[in-house]
Design a protein around this motif. Structure first.
Motif, mmCIF file in Angstrom:
data_model
loop_
_atom_site.group_PDB
_atom_site.id
_atom_site.type_symbol
_atom_site.label_atom_id
_atom_site.label_comp_id
_atom_site.label_asym_id
_atom_site.label_seq_id
_atom_site.Cartn_x
_atom_site.Cartn_y
_atom_site.Cartn_z
ATOM 1 N N ALA A 305 0.844 -1.384 0.173
ATOM 2 C CA ALA A 305 0.175 -0.367 -0.328
ATOM 3 C C ALA A 305 1.064 1.302 -0.106
ATOM 4 N N HIS A 306 1.896 0.978 0.946
ATOM 5 C CA HIS A 306 2.516 2.388 0.784
ATOM 6 C C HIS A 306 3.089 2.838 0.017
ATOM 7 N N LEU A 307 3.419 2.225 -0.854
ATOM 8 C CA LEU A 307 5.039 2.706 -2.534
ATOM 9 C C LEU A 307 4.120 2.334 -3.724
ATOM 10 N N GLU A 308 2.946 2.523 -3.562
ATOM 11 C CA GLU A 308 2.386 1.763 -4.749
ATOM 12 C C GLU A 308 2.036 3.174 -6.023
ATOM 13 N N GLY A 309 2.559 2.413 -6.796
ATOM 14 C CA GLY A 309 2.809 3.721 -8.317
ATOM 15 C C GLY A 309 4.197 3.968 -7.699
ATOM 16 N N VAL A 310 5.404 4.190 -7.198
ATOM 17 C CA VAL A 310 6.061 4.446 -6.909
ATOM 18 C C VAL A 310 7.059 3.418 -7.468
ATOM 19 N N GLU A 311 8.330 4.048 -8.276
ATOM 20 C CA GLU A 311 9.495 3.551 -8.918
ATOM 21 C C GLU A 311 10.575 3.961 -8.144
ATOM 22 N N THR A 312 11.845 3.328 -8.407
ATOM 23 C CA THR A 312 12.674 4.132 -7.648
ATOM 24 C C THR A 312 14.311 2.403 -9.082
ATOM 25 N N LEU A 313 14.269 4.093 -9.564
ATOM 26 C CA LEU A 313 15.263 3.255 -10.842
ATOM 27 C C LEU A 313 17.171 3.048 -10.997
ATOM 28 N N SER A 314 17.174 2.657 -10.671
ATOM 29 C CA SER A 314 18.792 2.208 -10.446
ATOM 30 C C SER A 314 19.544 2.181 -11.837
ATOM 31 N N LEU A 315 19.819 3.148 -12.499
ATOM 32 C CA LEU A 315 21.469 3.117 -13.118
ATOM 33 C C LEU A 315 22.725 2.859 -13.358
ATOM 34 N N GLU A 320 34.241 3.438 -18.068
ATOM 35 C CA GLU A 320 35.703 4.030 -18.992
ATOM 36 C C GLU A 320 35.182 5.558 -18.945
ATOM 37 N N ARG A 321 33.403 6.198 -19.460
ATOM 38 C CA ARG A 321 32.997 7.112 -20.732
ATOM 39 C C ARG A 321 32.655 8.012 -19.557
ATOM 40 N N PRO A 322 33.453 9.000 -19.194
ATOM 41 C CA PRO A 322 32.624 10.171 -18.026
ATOM 42 C C PRO A 322 31.839 11.199 -18.979
ATOM 43 N N LEU A 323 30.728 11.763 -18.447
ATOM 44 C CA LEU A 323 30.307 12.217 -19.073
ATOM 45 C C LEU A 323 30.294 13.499 -19.372
ATOM 46 N N GLN A 324 29.635 14.135 -19.976
ATOM 47 C CA GLN A 324 29.740 15.807 -20.276
ATOM 48 C C GLN A 324 28.982 16.537 -19.507
ATOM 49 N N LYS A 325 29.303 17.108 -18.281
ATOM 50 C CA LYS A 325 28.427 18.105 -17.903
ATOM 51 C C LYS A 325 27.553 18.984 -17.738
ATOM 52 N N GLU A 326 27.423 19.701 -19.641
ATOM 53 C CA GLU A 326 26.012 20.526 -20.261
ATOM 54 C C GLU A 326 24.899 19.542 -20.396
ATOM 55 N N PRO A 327 25.828 18.386 -21.161
ATOM 56 C CA PRO A 327 24.213 17.780 -21.574
ATOM 57 C C PRO A 327 23.797 17.035 -20.632
ATOM 58 N N LEU A 328 24.338 16.391 -20.035
ATOM 59 C CA LEU A 328 23.599 15.502 -18.266
ATOM 60 C C LEU A 328 23.239 16.772 -17.720
ATOM 61 N N PHE A 420 21.609 8.660 -20.764
ATOM 62 C CA PHE A 420 22.247 8.833 -19.808
ATOM 63 C C PHE A 420 23.924 8.287 -20.511
ATOM 64 N N GLU A 421 23.734 7.880 -21.191
ATOM 65 C CA GLU A 421 24.764 6.778 -21.571
ATOM 66 C C GLU A 421 25.423 7.829 -22.945
ATOM 67 N N ALA A 422 24.255 8.748 -23.024
ATOM 68 C CA ALA A 422 24.199 9.327 -24.826
ATOM 69 C C ALA A 422 24.984 10.890 -24.343
ATOM 70 N N CYS A 423 24.901 10.862 -23.133
ATOM 71 C CA CYS A 423 25.949 12.496 -22.485
ATOM 72 C C CYS A 423 27.271 11.612 -22.818
ATOM 73 N N GLY A 424 27.593 10.705 -22.393
ATOM 74 C CA GLY A 424 29.066 10.882 -22.257
ATOM 75 C C GLY A 424 30.373 11.519 -23.909
ATOM 76 N N ALA A 425 31.537 11.817 -23.075
ATOM 77 C CA ALA A 425 31.784 12.327 -23.777
ATOM 78 C C ALA A 425 32.554 10.895 -25.421
ATOM 79 N N GLU A 426 32.631 12.064 -25.999
ATOM 80 C CA GLU A 426 32.979 11.697 -27.059
ATOM 81 C C GLU A 426 35.086 11.094 -26.906
ATOM 82 N N SER A 427 36.136 11.885 -26.426
ATOM 83 C CA SER A 427 36.922 11.897 -26.499
ATOM 84 C C SER A 427 37.634 10.953 -24.875
ATOM 85 N N ALA A 428 38.642 11.041 -25.372
ATOM 86 C CA ALA A 428 38.879 10.389 -23.106
ATOM 87 C C ALA A 428 39.860 11.549 -22.404
ATOM 88 N N GLY A 429 40.164 11.429 -22.082
ATOM 89 C CA GLY A 429 40.374 12.462 -20.968
ATOM 90 C C GLY A 429 40.056 12.912 -19.756
#
Ligand code: GTP
Length: 435
Positions: A305-315, A320-328, A420-429
């Motif tokens: 009853a108490h968490l009805e309809g609520v969802e938690t998603l862990s991704l 190896e692919r850090p994200l870019q700040k702005e798109p994130l 979220f993965e698409a916010c990954g930086a193209e280049s390493a570094g």
């Protein structure tokens, strides 16, 4: 300045007839992103030690435990209970955690235990557990106060039906709170939500609104956060709404200056305090769970009853692919604003999909530890229209992850992961969290 009472201030007589000091327990609650962890951190900094913390997280991957543990080596034990609310699925873990702290207290006395609930916790069952004089925990612990942090910036969204009306919710002009929730002979100021109105809610949102008001109505002390974001005048209006819903609560200093203030010290819960009255009333209404530990069928019923309809998603995200700040940040803001996934976001389309306009359910809260291109490990926090990304060097070695809480998210898991993965930086570094 008020001094924190030590455990010596209250005694119990144990089953073996010995007198023992009781540790005051503060139940720190409040809706998603309200500012509970911020207040907990301020309290630990000001305490000088002797406080043990129990952290509860909804997702499998916990952020708060890491946040608190890393900032406060002085805390006397931090126990993280992840993947479910301690009022239902994690109740057994809560008991085990308190038993562990009781053993520690007998060796090295604790001054206080603070239990930080999840943002969707129903504190009723936890109060019942801590108030049960027959429970073995009563030999070591005494509930001192339920402190509810209310986010002034998100108040409209959760507390006023007008906000909900945008999503096809209630039409009533007063707070969507059922009359039993006020419980203080103040029914005139806060109207009931009729069952048919409830049915018009998204079930998760209905759960959220109900939870918000239950947390307010059980509070012995209410602390308004984010006054700096709304201004003192709006804060006063919000306070009057809260006072109408819980006239017996004590209202802590809610000026902008108090935004980073520690929690009030333990001072002994009075008979007739809101949590005592509400706890008893609640137990009476849920006659099947009169008090104490919830096991088997009772726990299962509450859980559903108490968490009805609520969802938690862990991704989890590729280290190896850090994200870019702005798109994130853009993506997080768009999700919290209910804009769905931006059509412009790069990333693979699913079969048969023409554009990346995917209508999501609702995202209410985003938290995560991520590797950011050129910045290293960082903490992403998002609630309402507030999104922040701060360096978090202590997360070095932690595999990057995100937790999203809301409604209708599971069905969009793949699309969210890709976005979220698409916010990954193209280049390493960039500096990933874990190589
Ligand atoms: N401007 C402002 N931001 C705040 C205040 N209190 C908390 N925040 C910010 O709000 C966000 C959420 O704060 P937390 O302390 O993590 O909230 P919480 O209640 O522990 O959140 P959950 O873990 O979802 O239950 C963070 O980014 C905080 O920095 C405040 O008084 N003013």
């Amino acid at each position: 300045m008020a001094t924190e009472p030590t455990a010596n201030d209250v005694d119990s007589v144990t089953s073996t007839g010995k007198s023992r000091c009781l540790v005051p327990v503060t139940l720190l609650t409040g809706f998603l992103g309200a500012g509970k962890t911020a207040r907990l951190n301020a309290t630990l900094v000001a305490s000088g030690g002797g406080i043990a913390v129990i952290e509860n997280e909804l997702g499998v991957l916990g952020v708060d435990g890491l946040l608190v543990a890393n900032s406060h080596p002085e805390a006397d034990g931090i126990i993280e209970l992840a993947n479910g609310c301690l009022c239902c699925s994690a109740e057994v873990d809560l008991i085990a955690a308190l038993e562990a702290l009781a053993r520690r207290h007998r060796v090295k006395p604790l001054k206080r235990v603070i239990i930080e609930t999840t943002g969707l916790a129903d504190v009723g069952p936890v109060i019942a557990l801590l108030e049960d004089p027959e429970d073995p925990l009563a030999e070591d612990f005494i509930l001192d106060a339920v402190v509810t942090v209310v986010d002034a910036a998100s108040f409209k969204r959760w507390a006023q039906p007008a906000a909900g009306a945008a999503a096809g919710l209630v039409s009533s002009s007063s707070s969507p709170i059922s009359s039993w929730t006020t419980g203080f002979g103040n029914h005139g100021t806060v109207s009931s939500v009729k069952s048919e109105e409830r049915a018009a809610f998204h079930p998760g949102r209905a759960t959220a609104v109900r939870t918000f008001w239950r947390q307010v109505s059980f509070a012995d002390q209410i602390l308004l956060s984010k006054v700096d974001l709304v201004g003192e005048e709006s804060a006063q209006q919000i306070l009057s709404n809260l006072q109408a819903a819980n006239p017996l609560a004590e209202f802590c200093d809610s000026s902008s200056a108090a935004n980073t203030a520690p929690l009030p010290p333990p001072r002994g819960r009075k008979r007739g305090s809101p949590s005592a009255v509400r706890g008893a009333l609640d137990a009476w209404q849920q006659a099947s769970t009169p008090s104490g530990r919830l096991c088997g069928a009772s726990a299962a019923r509450l859980r559903s009853a108490h968490l009805e309809g609520v969802e938690t998603l862990s991704l989890r995200l590729p280290p190896e692919r850090p994200l870019q700040k702005e798109p994130l940040l853009r993506l997080a803001k768009a999700l919290l604003a209910g804009e769905g996934l931006p059509t412009s976001a790069p990333g693979p389309l699913r079969a048969g999909e023409e554009a990346r306009s995917i209508s999501l359910g609702e995202v209410w809260r985003i938290k995560g530890l991520l590797g950011i291109h050129g910045r290293g490990p960082s903490l992403l926090q998002g609630v309402g229209d507030q999104v922040s990304l701060e360096p978090f060097p202590d997360a070095q070695g932690v595999a990057p992850f995100l937790v999203l809480i809301g409604e209708g998210l599971q069905q969009e898991q793949e699309a969210l992961q890709a976005a979220f993965e698409a916010c990954g930086a193209e280049s390493a570094g960039g500096q990933a969290l874990k190589s």
